[in-house]
Design an enzyme around this catalytic site. Structure first.
Site, PDB file in Angstrom:
ATOM      1  N   CYS A 178      -9.962  44.339  41.803  1.00 21.97           N
ATOM      2  CA  CYS A 178      -9.397  45.494  41.378  1.00 21.97           C
ATOM      3  C   CYS A 178      -9.651  45.597  39.826  1.00 21.97           C
ATOM      4  O   CYS A 178     -10.134  44.773  39.148  1.00 21.97           O
ATOM      5  CB  CYS A 178      -7.931  45.596  41.681  1.00 21.97           C
ATOM      6  N   CYS A 210      -7.760  43.383  37.630  1.00 23.27           N
ATOM      7  CA  CYS A 210      -8.030  41.762  37.680  1.00 23.27           C
ATOM      8  C   CYS A 210      -9.468  41.701  36.831  1.00 23.27           C
ATOM      9  O   CYS A 210      -9.709  40.744  35.865  1.00 23.27           O
ATOM     10  CB  CYS A 210      -8.474  41.447  39.154  1.00 23.27           C
ATOM     11  N   ASP A 260      -2.480  51.845  27.483  1.00 27.80           N
ATOM     12  CA  ASP A 260      -3.262  52.825  28.553  1.00 27.80           C
ATOM     13  C   ASP A 260      -4.393  53.684  28.069  1.00 27.80           C
ATOM     14  O   ASP A 260      -4.229  54.183  26.962  1.00 27.80           O
ATOM     15  CB  ASP A 260      -2.039  53.678  29.089  1.00 27.80           C
ATOM     16  N   HIS A 308      -2.909  38.771  40.991  1.00 26.89           N
ATOM     17  CA  HIS A 308      -2.953  40.054  41.940  1.00 26.89           C
ATOM     18  C   HIS A 308      -1.677  40.317  42.734  1.00 26.89           C
ATOM     19  O   HIS A 308      -1.769  39.341  43.878  1.00 26.89           O
ATOM     20  CB  HIS A 308      -4.418  40.092  42.574  1.00 26.89           C
ATOM     21  N   ASN A 314       4.727  52.803  39.423  1.00 29.83           N
ATOM     22  CA  ASN A 314       4.639  53.645  40.458  1.00 29.83           C
ATOM     23  C   ASN A 314       4.225  53.073  41.542  1.00 29.83           C
ATOM     24  O   ASN A 314       3.598  51.938  41.610  1.00 29.83           O
ATOM     25  CB  ASN A 314       3.317  54.542  40.340  1.00 29.83           C
ATOM     26  N   GLY A 352       2.606  57.765  43.671  1.00 26.90           N
ATOM     27  CA  GLY A 352       1.668  58.202  42.546  1.00 26.90           C
ATOM     28  C   GLY A 352       0.723  56.822  41.978  1.00 26.90           C
ATOM     29  O   GLY A 352       0.219  56.908  41.014  1.00 26.90           O
ATOM     30  N   HIS A 412      -2.687  46.991  41.573  1.00 27.48           N
ATOM     31  CA  HIS A 412      -2.242  45.789  41.063  1.00 27.48           C
ATOM     32  C   HIS A 412      -1.175  46.278  40.212  1.00 27.48           C
ATOM     33  O   HIS A 412      -1.220  47.134  39.136  1.00 27.48           O
ATOM     34  CB  HIS A 412      -3.157  45.328  40.244  1.00 27.48           C
ATOM     35  N   HIS A 462       1.803  47.231  37.846  1.00 26.71           N
ATOM     36  CA  HIS A 462       1.676  47.499  36.490  1.00 26.71           C
ATOM     37  C   HIS A 462       3.028  48.298  36.112  1.00 26.71           C
ATOM     38  O   HIS A 462       3.397  49.258  36.889  1.00 26.71           O
ATOM     39  CB  HIS A 462       0.621  48.132  36.054  1.00 26.71           C
ATOM     40  N   HIS A 484       4.489  50.790  33.403  1.00 24.88           N
ATOM     41  CA  HIS A 484       4.476  51.626  32.005  1.00 24.88           C
ATOM     42  C   HIS A 484       5.269  51.633  31.236  1.00 24.88           C
ATOM     43  O   HIS A 484       6.380  51.705  31.528  1.00 24.88           O
ATOM     44  CB  HIS A 484       3.978  53.028  32.764  1.00 24.88           C
TER      45      HIS A 484
END
Ligand code: AMP
Length: 108
Positions: free
Chosen positions: A2, A5, A28, A44, A82, A88, A93, A95, A97
């Site tokens: 991914c 990764c 981001d 992962h 998400n 969404g 992987h 994460h 935000h």
């Protein structure tokens, strides 16, 4: 492998904010606020739905350190993850935000 990764392996460049043996925080690429950072575990894990509680427990102080490092721990910020198709999630992987650096509007 991914995309996150690949970022962890250094195969795709990133703007690192903070890193330790278990986690990475980086900017981001398409910021939605003045500060928009992604925080990921180096192992992962697809998303929050399968997040082991021990990884989450270790991730919590890392997230707090990131907020402190960019100076938004006092003013406030938002953490969003998400999950899956209807949540969404585009990158599979997990994460978080971290958005802030300005007054945020309501999300609900
Ligand atoms: P999500 O929709 O929750 O899966 O969010 C994926 C996020 O990854 C989006 O905010 C993207 O802008 C961000 N993103 C995708 N590729 C990269 C990259 N190479 N570097 C930094 N952020 C990225």
């Amino acid at each position: 492998m991914c995309i996150f990764c690949k970022i962890i392996k250094g195969e795709i460049p990133n703007k690192t904010i903070l890193e330790d043996e278990g986690f990475l925080a980086f900017e981001d690429i398409n910021p939605q606020a003045k500060i928009h950072i992604l925080i990921i575990p180096k192992i992962h894990i697809e998303n929050f739905d399968v997040m082991p509680s021990d990884v989450m427990a270790n991730m919590t102080p890392f997230i707090q350190k990131v907020a402190s490092k960019v100076g938004i721990n006092g003013s406030g910020y938002r953490i969003i993850t998400n999950i899956g198709r209807e949540g969404g999630q585009e990158v599979n992987h997990i994460h978080f935000h971290m958005v802030g650096g300005e007054q945020l509007g309501p999300i609900l």
